[in-house]
Design a protein around this motif. Structure first.
Motif, PDB file in Angstrom:
ATOM      1  N   UNK A  18      10.734   7.134  33.675  1.00  0.00           N
ATOM      2  CA  UNK A  18      11.857   6.520  34.365  1.00  0.00           C
ATOM      3  C   UNK A  18      12.734   7.649  34.889  1.00  0.00           C
ATOM      4  N   UNK A  19      12.713   7.841  36.198  1.00  0.00           N
ATOM      5  CA  UNK A  19      13.485   8.928  36.795  1.00  0.00           C
ATOM      6  C   UNK A  19      14.899   8.428  37.079  1.00  0.00           C
TER       7      UNK A  19
ATOM      8  N   UNK B 153      15.308   2.678  39.078  1.00  0.00           N
ATOM      9  CA  UNK B 153      14.092   3.200  38.449  1.00  0.00           C
ATOM     10  C   UNK B 153      13.640   2.393  37.236  1.00  0.00           C
ATOM     11  N   UNK B 154      14.586   1.843  36.470  1.00  0.00           N
ATOM     12  CA  UNK B 154      14.171   1.046  35.308  1.00  0.00           C
ATOM     13  C   UNK B 154      13.525  -0.257  35.761  1.00  0.00           C
ATOM     14  N   UNK B 155      14.064  -0.868  36.833  1.00  0.00           N
ATOM     15  CA  UNK B 155      13.444  -2.076  37.372  1.00  0.00           C
ATOM     16  C   UNK B 155      12.030  -1.782  37.862  1.00  0.00           C
TER      17      UNK B 155
ATOM     18  N   UNK C 241       5.051  -1.856  34.386  1.00  0.00           N
ATOM     19  CA  UNK C 241       4.537  -2.255  33.073  1.00  0.00           C
ATOM     20  C   UNK C 241       3.925  -3.645  33.131  1.00  0.00           C
ATOM     21  N   UNK C 242       4.596  -4.552  33.840  1.00  0.00           N
ATOM     22  CA  UNK C 242       4.063  -5.901  33.965  1.00  0.00           C
ATOM     23  C   UNK C 242       2.753  -5.939  34.722  1.00  0.00           C
ATOM     24  N   UNK C 243       2.643  -5.142  35.760  1.00  0.00           N
ATOM     25  CA  UNK C 243       1.440  -5.131  36.593  1.00  0.00           C
ATOM     26  C   UNK C 243       0.193  -4.818  35.783  1.00  0.00           C
TER      27      UNK C 243
END
Length: 383
Positions: free
Chosen positions: A31-32, A240-242, A248-250
């Motif tokens: 997460x940048x 970036x967190x979104x 992650x979901x993908x």
């Protein structure tokens, strides 16, 4: 980046745009969380990054992955599905232009076109997209976009993507497919002739009801340049967190969509048997008017089911209030099952228009819980 184009869907979902971090070896994209980037001298950008509205490495990984899943050359991520919709339309339309939309379009899309873009002098015509002759008849000299959903929200009508692509292109119009209900696993509109694929990544792509986002995917270099200009210029970008949550979901999209589809088929079977249900909308049903087309262009039939309840609106509202596992909530596509009354909730903006939905309609997003528990919950609510 690893070339993942020749790999299967699940492999692309896990690896496209997601090589181990070259600095630390992290197997998950970092997460940048930065707003800006150090430059090696004025204009000396490191890997092209200067400011996180313009570009962010976590977002870039998501965009590359989305493009790979849809078989496109370019992906753009946005802060919401409506942000993506707004960007697409502003890139392709100018005052005086005309858009064809579904006559049962998502309420948010209809609201944007009917209430916002109409102020710019952009006209629209709602059409039953399953009627190709009606679509042809609706085309005007100033038609610039044919915008479709398939399956549609909430009536689950199915449009022939390849045939409508021909109609659009013969008219010199762009052809956009909102692929949110199907997801990239079930359907790939670019392969069938679409110019642009749109997703509310909030839904099946993210899949866990914990992030809001949108995406545009295309193989048209000129269109992508326009999307990128507006993405940066208007700034409707995900943090970036979104982007990380969506990535992650993908990774589990294929296995989730298989389970969503399995469960939806069992829920549909139960609804068909129930005496208080007057009609079931699901493209997997042999008597669904779009079943043959759906079987041709979709891998499975998805996790969305709508149905009409005998007794009218009040009975439909009662069913929505009585479920325990199906949570009464808007949105869709998460691992948990949701139920809603479109006329009072997601499609309230269509009231009084040609797109108004039936008052006795209930829409369910079938999750990945145990199918027997979901059937029992809906049956109890109907009883």
């Amino acid at each position: 980046m690893t070339d993942t184009g020749h790999y299967g869907f699940a492999t692309r979902a896990i690896h496209a745009g997601q090589d181990p971090d070259p600095t630390t070896g992290s197997v998950i994209v970092p997460i940048h969380a930065t707003s800006t980037y150090a430059q090696d001298g004025v204009g000396g950008l490191r890997n092209g990054f200067e400011y996180s509205r313009t570009g962010n490495p976590t977002r870039a990984a998501l965009e590359e992955c989305l493009a790979a899943l849809e078989g496109g050359r370019h992906g753009r991520a946005f802060s919401s599905g409506m942000g993506a919709t707004d960007t697409a339309l502003r890139a392709m339309c100018r005052p005086g232009d005309h858009i064809i939309i579904p006559n049962d379009a998502y309420g948010g899309t209809f609201r944007l076109i009917d209430k916002v873009f109409s102020q710019w002098g952009i006209e629209h015509t709602p059409v039953a997209l399953s009627d190709v002759d009606a679509v042809r008849a609706a085309v005007r000299p100033n038609t610039k976009v044919i915008w479709i959903e398939t399956p549609t929200n909430p009536l689950l009508n199915v449009a022939d993507i390849a045939l409508l692509a021909q109609v659009a292109h013969s008219a010199g119009a762009r052809f956009v497919v909102d692929n949110t209900f199907a997801s990239p696993y079930i359907q790939n509109p670019l392969e069938l002739g679409a110019d642009v694929v749109l997703h509310s990544t909030t839904k099946y792509v993210g899949g866990h009801s914990d992030v809001v986002g949108g995406a545009l995917i295309t193989s048209d270099d000129e269109l992508d340049a326009q999307f990128g200009f507006l993405q940066n210029g208007a700034g409707a970008v995900p943090g970036p967190f979104d982007a990380w949550l969506t990535l992650r979901g993908i990774k589990t999209l294929e296995v989730r969509m298989e389970k969503h589809s399995d469960n939806a088929e069992k829920v549909t079977e139960a609804l068909l048997r129930h005496p208080k249900v007057s009609h079931v909308y699901y493209p997997g049903l042999p008597d669904h008017p779009g079943h043959e087309i759906a079987a041709k262009q979709m891998r499975r039939f998805g996790g969305m089911v709508s149905f009409l309840v005998k007794g009218g609106e009040e009975e439909a509202l009662r069913v929505c209030s009585r479920t325990k596992l199906f949570t009464l909530a808007e949105s869709l596509g998460g691992v948990e099952s949701l139920i809603e009354h479109p006329g009072r909730m997601t499609h309230a903006s269509t009231a009084g228009s040609l797109l108004q939905v039936p008052a006795d309609l209930v829409r369910v997003s079938v999750g990945i819980e145990s199918a027997d528990d979901l059937v029992a919950d809906l049956t109890a609510a109907l009883d």
